[in-house]
Design an enzyme around this catalytic site. Structure first.
Site, mmCIF file in Angstrom:
data_model
loop_
_atom_site.group_PDB
_atom_site.id
_atom_site.type_symbol
_atom_site.label_atom_id
_atom_site.label_comp_id
_atom_site.label_asym_id
_atom_site.label_seq_id
_atom_site.Cartn_x
_atom_site.Cartn_y
_atom_site.Cartn_z
ATOM 1 C CG ASP A 86 -2.262 0.675 1.083
ATOM 2 O OD1 ASP A 86 -2.096 1.914 0.939
ATOM 3 O OD2 ASP A 86 -3.213 -0.238 0.891
ATOM 4 C CG HIS A 120 -5.285 4.014 1.475
ATOM 5 N ND1 HIS A 120 -4.919 2.582 1.287
ATOM 6 C CD2 HIS A 120 -6.534 3.943 1.349
ATOM 7 C CE1 HIS A 120 -5.905 1.476 0.720
ATOM 8 N NE2 HIS A 120 -6.905 2.477 0.859
ATOM 9 C CG ASN A 218 -14.102 1.497 -4.835
ATOM 10 O OD1 ASN A 218 -14.542 0.683 -4.039
ATOM 11 N ND2 ASN A 218 -13.335 2.280 -4.098
ATOM 12 C CB SER A 291 -9.140 -0.170 0.220
ATOM 13 O OG SER A 291 -9.653 0.765 0.634
#
Length: 417
Positions: A86, A120, A218, A291
């Site tokens: 990530d 994130h 998404n 996520s």
């Protein structure tokens, strides 16, 4: 994607700028890149990531919905390493302090992946393995609080990237997480176009017995891999990867969560809170994204892997899907086999066969136990019947006895009343 059609993008599914209410009033002077698309990088970075001191403003609903703590008597994820591929993972927050192992930074030479300029990756890591922490009277914890995190940094933020080698960089990160990071679970809360190298890296992880979990994607993210002759959402679309969709607080499919044949299960993907990289506070995203849903399932995979280390990735996946709260028809393209149930998945019979039948809200059926009074019951029933018959005979004989007494028990004598 640029006009030439040659750009490659990757999207970390998604802490969107306007959704991060906790960051609205926070100073971003410590970040090398702000969360706002197109914002210039700061001239210097004092610390990695947004400094957010905001406490939790409510109890995290995903924890009440999933109740991973009900599985903790059997497994807390101890001994399992989860690679978070990530934006990096900061170890500054109390819920992650001491839990982040040295990783790899593919963006900065000699980095260990612990610089999260965006927030994130740190939030995802908290969902997976955060230890218990109380903020403003509300309890936060990860799904597998005794698991550890191996940060593998491949992203700076969630903006489009036009780096042509990015998918292959992610592939290299997966291989490093497996071969060097010794990960038992790899979390991929991102989507990126298909490349042969990426698919080969996922297959390498699975062949080595590593569970791979990925976001289902998404709706506002188009997939450039269509232009490469292969449509789909990757790496979630590869065989063997557990692809996770998002649901909201009411258990309904989040509309932005991509539906399709690749979806295996679902987990919370809206109104998500988690630790900030700096400042000791919590980030919050109203919109959420798949996520975060993937993070919850990676935590569950760590619980199962700690409980049964020999279980292969397909066995872990089967355990997760078979014990989920199935939708009508057992599977659909919005939530797959349904919302995961940690307690059921960890508490199911060992191995990947004989999984108990699923019930709503993940409540297992009561155990069937032998009746200690069974023998008494078997004897008592015929005795009761015989007793009732005897009572009827006695009642029927009362008039006969009375007449016999009147006659002095002499046959044929007439008795005057």
């Amino acid at each position: 994607m640029d006009g030439t059609g040659k750009g490659v993008r990757v999207v970390a599914e998604s802490v969107r700028p306007r959704a991060l209410a906790a960051l609205a009033a926070a100073s971003l002077t410590c970040t090398a890149l702000s969360l706002a698309p197109g914002a210039p990088a700061a001239a210097a970075r004092v610390a990695c990531g947004p400094a957010v001191a905001n406490p939790l403003v409510e109890a995290p609903w995903p924890l009440a919905r999933l109740r991973p703590d009900l599985a903790w008597p059997l497994s807390t994820g101890q001994g399992v390493r989860v690679a978070v591929v990530d934006s990096g993972v900061s170890a500054d927050h109390a819920t992650l302090r001491g839990k982040v192992r040295p990783g790899r930074d593919f963006l900065s030479p000699d980095g260990e992946g612990d610089c999260d300029e965006n927030g994130h990756g740190t939030l995802i890591a908290g969902i997976i393995a955060g230890r218990e922490h109380t903020s403003a009277g509300f309890r936060f914890h990860g799904v597998a609080p005794d698991a550890t995190v191996v940060p593998v940094r491949v992203l700076r933020d969630q903006r489009r990237s036009f780096e042509p080698d990015l998918s292959d960089r992610i592939a290299e990160a997966i291989r490093w997480a497996v071969d060097v990071g010794d990960a038992g679970v790899v979390n991929l809360s991102l989507t990126t176009p298909h490349t042969d190298e990426l698919e080969a890296a996922v297959r390498h992880a699975l062949d080595r017995g590593v569970v791979v979990v990925a976001a289902a994607g998404n709706q506002n993210e188009t997939d450039d891999s269509v232009q490469q002759g292969r449509s789909g959402v990757f790496p979630a679309g590869y065989d063997g990867v557990i692809a996770v969709a998002g649901v909201d607080q009411d258990g309904a499919h989040v509309r932005s969560s991509i539906a399709g044949a690749h979806v295996d299960v679902a987990a919370p993907g809206a109104r998500i809170a988690g630790p900030a990289p700096a400042g000791g506070g919590y980030l919050f995203t109203e919109e959420g994204g798949t996520s975060f849903a993937a993070g919850y399932v990676s935590g569950l995979a760590a619980l199962i892997r700690a409980r049964e280390p020999a279980l292969r990735p397909d066995g872990v996946a089967r355990r997760i899907t078979e014990t989920a709260d199935h939708p009508a028809g057992r599977w659909n393209e919005e939530v797959g086999y349904g919302v995961v149930d940690p307690a059921r998945a960890v508490g199911a019979l060992r191995g990947d066969r004989g999984v108990p039948a699923v019930r709503a809200r993940g409540v297992p059926p009561p155990a069937t136990r032998p009746d200690p009074l069974a023998d008494v019951t078997r004897v008592a029933v015929p005795l009761a019947v015989a007793g009732a018959a005897a009572a009827l005979l006695v009642l029927a004989g009362v008039p006969v006895v009375r007449r016999g007494r009147r006659r002095g028990w002499r046959a044929g004598d007439r008795v005057d009343d």
